[in-house]
Design a protein around this motif. Sequence first.
Motif, PDB file in Angstrom:
ATOM      1  N   ARG A  53       0.835  -1.203   0.000  1.00  0.00           N
ATOM      2  CA  ARG A  53       0.000   0.000   0.000  1.00  0.00           C
ATOM      3  C   ARG A  53       0.862   1.241   0.000  1.00  0.00           C
ATOM      4  N   GLN A  58      -1.048   8.395  -6.199  1.00  0.00           N
ATOM      5  CA  GLN A  58      -2.186   7.709  -6.798  1.00  0.00           C
ATOM      6  C   GLN A  58      -1.748   6.838  -7.970  1.00  0.00           C
ATOM      7  N   PRO A  69      -5.738   8.299  -2.200  1.00  0.00           N
ATOM      8  CA  PRO A  69      -6.384   8.717  -0.967  1.00  0.00           C
ATOM      9  C   PRO A  69      -7.790   8.121  -0.874  1.00  0.00           C
ATOM     10  N   GLY A  70      -8.010   7.277   0.116  1.00  0.00           N
ATOM     11  CA  GLY A  70      -9.330   6.690   0.333  1.00  0.00           C
ATOM     12  C   GLY A  70      -9.708   5.575  -0.626  1.00  0.00           C
ATOM     13  N   ALA A  71      -8.788   5.138  -1.478  1.00  0.00           N
ATOM     14  CA  ALA A  71      -9.131   4.068  -2.436  1.00  0.00           C
ATOM     15  C   ALA A  71      -8.052   2.994  -2.421  1.00  0.00           C
TER      16      ALA A  71
END
Length: 347
Positions: A53, A58, A69-71
């Motif tokens: 991770r 991105q 971010p957030g995915a």
Amino acid sequence: MRLEVEGLTRAYGGQRAVDGLSFALEAGEIGCLLGPSGCGKTTALRCIAGFDRPDGGQISAAGEVLAGPGAFVPPERRRIGMVFQDYALFPHLDVFGNVSFGLRGLDRAARDARAREVLDLVGLGELAGRYPDELSGGQQQRVALARALAPRPRLVLLDEPFSSLDTEVRRRLAGDVRAALKREGATALLVTHDQQEAFAIADRIGVMRAGRLEQWDSAWRLYHSPATRFVADFVGDGAFIPGHVEGERRVATELGPVEGELTTPLASGARVDLLLRPDDIVVDAGSPLRTRILDKCFRGAQFMYTLALPSGERVLALVPSHEDHEVGGELGIRLETRHLVGFAREA
Ligand code: ATP
């Protein structure tokens, strides 16, 4: 499928293994991350595959955010095919079984047809019934490639796929792997520390150093127009000699003025280290520029000579091997440069 990596960062214990990595690979292109051991290539590949991770940045494929971010899309849902250094074939399945393993979602006829198609693609149609331990290393790596391609992944990732093979097999296989990927129209990303491998396979190469990308470009441009001194050193052979800029197209050196377009602009009067590639130097018996032969290495069609200039600076020259000059002897040279690669001299 287009792969886009923007500002990818991954740190372990406060140390950034990958530090703001950005590049894009167009659909059908083969890219390569090239760099010395520990520069972060494998970490970048693992983040793209989803085995690791990112801490920042991105990764997107065909516009879909895989990590950001957030995915986070788990690896099994990324539709990415992997080829590893150690092949990782299933020992209890024959070649056909290995290749059709990832096709369980298809009906029997479609699965068999696709497995045959990719085995033919990698030139292993005849060996479908063999087991991995009955294959050479190069054949096993072809099976691994066929297995990765079989489910028509959107992206194929290859992690040092040739490093356990001997030089001769590597060369041939590198060309065959490129041909197979191109025939499939696959988008692929390779990581390697071997520039010959990168040149043989990739359309675009990113040179990495300490987690950062120094240049993302074609092999030709990396060699002829390196953006940084590190790239100039890492890609191809060559040597730097001191000089100073005398105009837009001229650098004064102990070999006299060297002419050609400067690939990166430098101010007139600047002190530079000028890169001379072995193919910039031509042996010329009648030339007043005399050098001494310090060393030579037979490469078949050519000799690579290490030559000392009168000042003691060294240059490399690649010379057709019809003539065999003695180490310790003198050699006349002249320069044939079309463009000049120079970097401001470090104090
Ligand atoms: P090589 O060609 O030797 O495989 P590489 O360019 O692929 O090198 P990475 O494996 O990405 O480099 O490693 C980059 C840096 O991150 C190295 O300094 C490595 O020690 C460190 N590193 C990698 N994985 C981990 C981990 N799981 N924990 C801690 N540090 C790690």
